[in-house]
Design a protein around this motif. Structure first.
Motif, short mmCIF file in Angstrom:
data_model
loop_
_atom_site.label_atom_id
_atom_site.label_comp_id
_atom_site.label_asym_id
_atom_site.label_seq_id
_atom_site.Cartn_x
_atom_site.Cartn_y
_atom_site.Cartn_z
N ARG A 139 0.84 -1.21 0.00
CA ARG A 139 0.00 0.00 0.00
C ARG A 139 0.87 1.25 0.00
O ARG A 139 0.53 2.26 -0.63
CB ARG A 139 -0.94 0.00 1.21
N VAL A 140 1.98 1.21 0.73
CA VAL A 140 2.88 2.37 0.77
C VAL A 140 3.42 2.65 -0.63
O VAL A 140 3.50 3.81 -1.06
CB VAL A 140 4.03 2.12 1.77
N ILE A 141 3.79 1.59 -1.36
CA ILE A 141 4.32 1.78 -2.71
C ILE A 141 3.25 2.38 -3.62
O ILE A 141 3.52 3.30 -4.41
CB ILE A 141 4.82 0.44 -3.27
N LEU A 142 2.03 1.86 -3.52
CA LEU A 142 0.95 2.37 -4.36
C LEU A 142 0.64 3.83 -4.06
O LEU A 142 0.48 4.66 -4.97
CB LEU A 142 -0.30 1.50 -4.18
N VAL A 143 0.57 4.17 -2.76
CA VAL A 143 0.31 5.55 -2.38
C VAL A 143 1.47 6.45 -2.79
O VAL A 143 1.28 7.59 -3.23
CB VAL A 143 0.05 5.65 -0.86
N ARG A 151 1.32 9.75 -5.10
CA ARG A 151 1.81 11.04 -4.62
C ARG A 151 2.94 11.60 -5.49
O ARG A 151 3.19 12.81 -5.48
CB ARG A 151 2.29 10.93 -3.17
N SER A 152 3.61 10.73 -6.21
CA SER A 152 4.72 11.18 -7.05
C SER A 152 4.25 11.70 -8.41
O SER A 152 5.07 12.25 -9.17
CB SER A 152 5.73 10.04 -7.27
N LEU A 153 2.98 11.55 -8.74
CA LEU A 153 2.50 11.97 -10.05
C LEU A 153 2.69 13.47 -10.32
O LEU A 153 3.12 13.84 -11.42
CB LEU A 153 1.02 11.57 -10.22
N PRO A 154 2.37 14.36 -9.36
CA PRO A 154 2.64 15.79 -9.66
C PRO A 154 4.12 16.06 -9.91
O PRO A 154 4.47 16.82 -10.83
CB PRO A 154 2.15 16.50 -8.39
N GLY A 155 4.99 15.45 -9.11
CA GLY A 155 6.42 15.63 -9.33
C GLY A 155 6.88 15.03 -10.64
O GLY A 155 7.77 15.57 -11.31
N LEU A 156 6.27 13.90 -11.04
CA LEU A 156 6.64 13.29 -12.31
C LEU A 156 6.24 14.16 -13.49
O LEU A 156 6.90 14.15 -14.53
CB LEU A 156 5.97 11.91 -12.43
N GLY A 157 5.15 14.90 -13.34
CA GLY A 157 4.76 15.82 -14.41
C GLY A 157 5.83 16.89 -14.65
O GLY A 157 6.19 17.18 -15.80
N SER A 158 6.35 17.45 -13.55
CA SER A 158 7.43 18.44 -13.69
C SER A 158 8.69 17.79 -14.26
O SER A 158 9.40 18.39 -15.08
CB SER A 158 7.73 19.06 -12.33
N VAL A 168 14.70 9.58 -9.27
CA VAL A 168 14.80 8.77 -8.06
C VAL A 168 14.47 9.60 -6.82
O VAL A 168 13.77 9.14 -5.90
CB VAL A 168 16.22 8.17 -7.95
N GLY A 169 14.93 10.85 -6.80
CA GLY A 169 14.62 11.72 -5.66
C GLY A 169 13.14 12.00 -5.53
O GLY A 169 12.59 11.99 -4.41
N VAL A 170 12.46 12.22 -6.64
CA VAL A 170 11.01 12.48 -6.61
C VAL A 170 10.26 11.27 -6.07
O VAL A 170 9.37 11.38 -5.21
CB VAL A 170 10.50 12.86 -8.02
N LEU A 191 11.47 8.72 -4.21
CA LEU A 191 11.81 8.44 -2.81
C LEU A 191 11.11 9.41 -1.87
O LEU A 191 10.64 9.01 -0.79
CB LEU A 191 13.32 8.53 -2.62
N ASN A 192 11.01 10.68 -2.25
CA ASN A 192 10.31 11.65 -1.42
C ASN A 192 8.83 11.30 -1.30
O ASN A 192 8.25 11.39 -0.21
CB ASN A 192 10.48 13.04 -2.03
N ALA A 193 8.23 10.87 -2.41
CA ALA A 193 6.82 10.48 -2.38
C ALA A 193 6.62 9.23 -1.52
O ALA A 193 5.64 9.12 -0.77
CB ALA A 193 6.30 10.24 -3.80
N LEU A 194 7.54 8.28 -1.60
CA LEU A 194 7.44 7.06 -0.78
C LEU A 194 7.58 7.38 0.70
O LEU A 194 6.89 6.78 1.54
CB LEU A 194 8.50 6.05 -1.21
#
Length: 292
Positions: free
Chosen positions: A132-136, A140-147, A228-230, A232-235
């Motif tokens: 569940r943590v990985i999925l969440v 959560r990383s989707l906004p950062g992935l857009g940038s 990777v930073g984006v 890891l921060n989301a995780l």
């Protein structure tokens, strides 16, 4: 008297909560999910389907029954407050997967039914907190992935224009247009065949080595570390959210106003009984003194 009918419901809810919290219950649910996934894979072999098609049909009903019973147990765990069941998105997801095949138009569509059966594999995420943590974290990383994608696109476009100006005439298939150049550079992100690419660039101009080396540093190393930073921060944020949710779940339930009133009435009755016994003892003292 009004609280008597609610006692069996409370006992049932407590038993279902204990069952859902049991490790073997989640393990059994995971085994059913794996068997369902294995069955879906075996159905892609026509020879096996021709031989054991009826068995697969029966197994589908067995899996559906298992998922329905599991969902019913989870619902019974929220019987005192059924609204809590529908506030859980995983419960809504499971309910949609189970009820969707019953909807007209869906049950006749073989492709949709297979997609729904395949979606049951996603239920494995709810059984294990780490999944569940990985999925969440991914969500959560989707906004950062857009940038990140925007930065990657700008880097690719800039280097593609430079590549078109430097290598467009020598290698028209790779750098003939900016689109072809961007595709070539995108394939080079994995650094596959970078040695041959460096030699081919050097054959055109000595600046080709500087071009590819700077691209390797900017795209392959800096952008990869940024991605990777984006993630890891989301995780990390997802892990903190999961810990807070576990604390809220483990916190004791706030008693309802009805329970408080019943407890206060019980305390008042006990105080009245003590007062009556004290009055009775006080009335009996003069009688005993007169007899003496």
């Amino acid at each position: 008297m009004d609280s008597t009918p609610t006692r069996p419901v409370s006992r049932l809810a407590a038993a279902c909560r204990a069952l859902v919290a049991a490790s073997w219950f989640n393990a059994a649910s995971f085994v059913v999910i794996l068997l369902n996934a294995l069955t879906l894979g075996l159905e892609t072999y026509h020879g096996i389907v021709d031989t054991a098609g009826a068995v697969f049909h029966v197994l589908e009903y067995v899996f559906l029954a298992c998922f329905s019973v599991e969902l019913l147990i989870r619902f019974c765990a929220h019987l005192p407050r059924p609204g809590g069941f529908f506030r859980d998105r995983w419960n809504l997801f499971d309910l949609a997967i189970i009820l969707a095949p019953l909807v007209p138009g869906v049950r006749e569509n073989v492709t949709l039914l297979r997609l729904l059966r395949l979606a049951r594999i996603v239920r494995a995420f709810r059984l294990f907190p780490s999944l569940r943590v990985i999925l969440v974290g991914i969500r959560r990383s989707l906004p950062g992935l857009g940038s990140f994608l925007l930065i990657t696109l700008l880097v690719l476009y800039g280097y593609a224009m430079l590549g078109w100006m430097i290598f467009g005439a020598a290698y028209p298939e790779q750098y003939g247009t900016v689109g072809q150049a961007m595709l070539t550079l995108f394939l080079l992100l994995s650094l596959d065949g970078i040695t041959d690419t460096l030699q081919a660039g050097r054959a055109v101009t000595e600046w080709g080595i500087l071009y590819y080396l700077s691209y390797m540093i900017a795209a392959s190393y800096l952008l990869t570390n940024l991605l990777v930073g984006v993630v890891l921060n989301a995780l990390q944020e997802a892990q903190e959210v999961e810990k807070e949710a576990e604390k809220e779940t483990a916190a004791p339930e706030i008693p309802s106003p009805r329970t408080n009133i019943e407890e206060r009435i019980a305390v008042l009755r006990a105080a009245l009984d003590d007062l009556e016994r004290e009055v009775a003892r006080t009335d009996a003292v003069p009688v005993e003194a007169g007899v003496r």
